[in-house]
Design a protein around this motif. Structure first.
Motif, short mmCIF file in Angstrom:
data_model
loop_
_atom_site.label_atom_id
_atom_site.label_comp_id
_atom_site.label_asym_id
_atom_site.label_seq_id
_atom_site.Cartn_x
_atom_site.Cartn_y
_atom_site.Cartn_z
N TYR A 104 -12.33 -17.46 30.28
CA TYR A 104 -12.23 -18.58 29.35
C TYR A 104 -11.27 -18.24 28.23
N SER A 105 -10.64 -19.28 27.71
CA SER A 105 -9.78 -19.14 26.53
C SER A 105 -10.49 -19.73 25.33
N SER A 106 -9.93 -19.48 24.16
CA SER A 106 -10.49 -20.07 22.94
C SER A 106 -10.06 -21.53 22.82
N ASN A 107 -10.69 -22.23 21.92
CA ASN A 107 -10.45 -23.66 21.73
C ASN A 107 -8.99 -23.97 21.44
N CYS A 108 -8.33 -23.10 20.68
CA CYS A 108 -6.96 -23.37 20.25
C CYS A 108 -5.95 -23.31 21.40
N TYR A 114 -12.49 -23.42 28.59
CA TYR A 114 -12.39 -22.87 27.24
C TYR A 114 -13.75 -22.90 26.55
N ILE A 115 -13.81 -22.19 25.43
CA ILE A 115 -15.00 -22.13 24.58
C ILE A 115 -14.63 -22.70 23.23
N ASN A 116 -15.56 -23.43 22.60
CA ASN A 116 -15.21 -24.22 21.42
C ASN A 116 -15.16 -23.43 20.12
N VAL A 117 -14.58 -22.23 20.16
CA VAL A 117 -14.31 -21.46 18.94
C VAL A 117 -12.90 -20.92 19.03
N ASN A 118 -12.33 -20.57 17.90
CA ASN A 118 -10.94 -20.12 17.87
C ASN A 118 -10.77 -18.60 17.87
N HIS A 119 -11.80 -17.86 17.52
CA HIS A 119 -11.70 -16.40 17.48
C HIS A 119 -12.90 -15.83 18.24
N LEU A 120 -12.71 -15.65 19.53
CA LEU A 120 -13.83 -15.29 20.40
C LEU A 120 -14.44 -13.94 20.04
N ASN A 121 -13.62 -13.01 19.54
CA ASN A 121 -14.15 -11.69 19.21
C ASN A 121 -15.02 -11.67 17.96
N THR A 147 -8.38 -14.58 21.79
CA THR A 147 -8.24 -15.90 22.42
C THR A 147 -8.67 -15.94 23.88
N GLU A 148 -9.16 -14.83 24.43
CA GLU A 148 -9.58 -14.80 25.83
C GLU A 148 -10.84 -13.98 26.00
#
Length: 284
Positions: A104-108, A114-121, A147-148
């Protein structure tokens, strides 16, 4: 006033959640079904909003309801003061198997998965396991970047798009202001708040609104249960969220806590709703 059912001493309403992303034709079919069954409360889950285009779609549906149905109450379920992290897929649901890899990638990044956040870590850690799909699935975080993210499935389960993975986050100020402006533009009759554990945030929120809707608090964690006395005295009603409570509190006490809150709500003369996928849970 809602119809009083025979054999009860309470008024009972059914609340229906409608998917705002449907096309007008299919949405109208669902809306008319609500009208035929005298359902007066329509809920929209704003945590499913991904971008400005989704806001346009939701506005379109609310205008359709208000132009076609009289006496209908609109409910906005806000991802505030906390929100669930949600996983989105290109298809509505799919079966995943043990040891299957999911990326999955981040929202941006604006990709299909994707996942609905911009900074997955900031929300996931490598080597940790996370519950998803209301406890049906377990995901192991193999690799986590800004982002991943790469998950490995620990169980077989059905992955449904838009469902939560248990990695809560606090709604930031930009999101809060965005939703306040959106509420102001459409003035829903009720506002529900998510993962409420205190009401410290409420006065500040009220000050930013130019009208006075009914405020209901969703109880979804053990802390919310523990603080129910102070919460219930500062709101119009309580929403007992069985699904999340089953993951965030002792599931063996779920029915006892439900009865306790129902009786307390009646005593304090506030609304009490039970929220979950009740109908699907009755299928055997």
């Amino acid at each position: 006033m809602p119809e009083r059912r025979k054999g009860t001493d309470v008024n009972m309403d059914i609340i229906v959640t409608l998917p705002f992303y449907l096309d007008v034709y299919n949405f109208t079919i669902l809306m008319n079904a609500c009208v035929r069954n005298n359902i007066r409360f329509i809920r929209f889950n704003l945590s499913k909003i991904r971008n400005e285009n989704d806001m346009v779609l939701l506005t379109e549906k609310i205008e359709l309801i208000r132009s076609s149905v009289t006496g209908c109450n609109i409910i906005f379920d806000l991802p505030y003061p906390k929100k669930n992290v949600r996983i989105f897929n290109e298809i509505a649901e799919k079966k995943v198997c043990t040891n299957e890899t999911l990326r999955y990638s981040s929202n941006c990044c604006n990709k299909g998965h994707y996942i609905n956040v911009n900074h997955l870590n900031e929300y996931f850690k490598e080597g940790q396991k996370y519950l998803c799909q209301e406890g049906e699935g377990i995901l192991y975080a193999e690799k986590v970047k800004d982002t991943e993210i790469v998950f490995k499935c620990c169980t077989d389960f059905i992955m449904r798009s838009g469902k939560a993975v248990i990695a809560e986050r606090i709604s930031n100020s930009n999101e809060t202001d965005m939703f306040i402006n959106y509420v102001e533009s459409l003035y829903p009759e009720q506002i529900w708040f998510s993962f409420v554990e205190s009401v410290d945030f409420l006065e500040n929120y009220k000050e930013k609104l130019s009208y006075n809707p009914e405020f209901l608090m969703k109880i979804e964690t053990q802390s919310g249960i523990d603080n129910i006395e102070s919460i219930i005295t500062n709101c119009s009603g309580i929403v007992f969220a069985r699904g999340d409570l089953g993951l965030h509190s002792d599931i063996m006490r779920l029915l006892n806590n439900q009865e306790k809150m129902a009786l307390l709500s009646k005593k304090r003369n506030v609304m009490f709703y039970i929220a979950t996928d009740i109908l699907s849970s009755m299928i055997y």
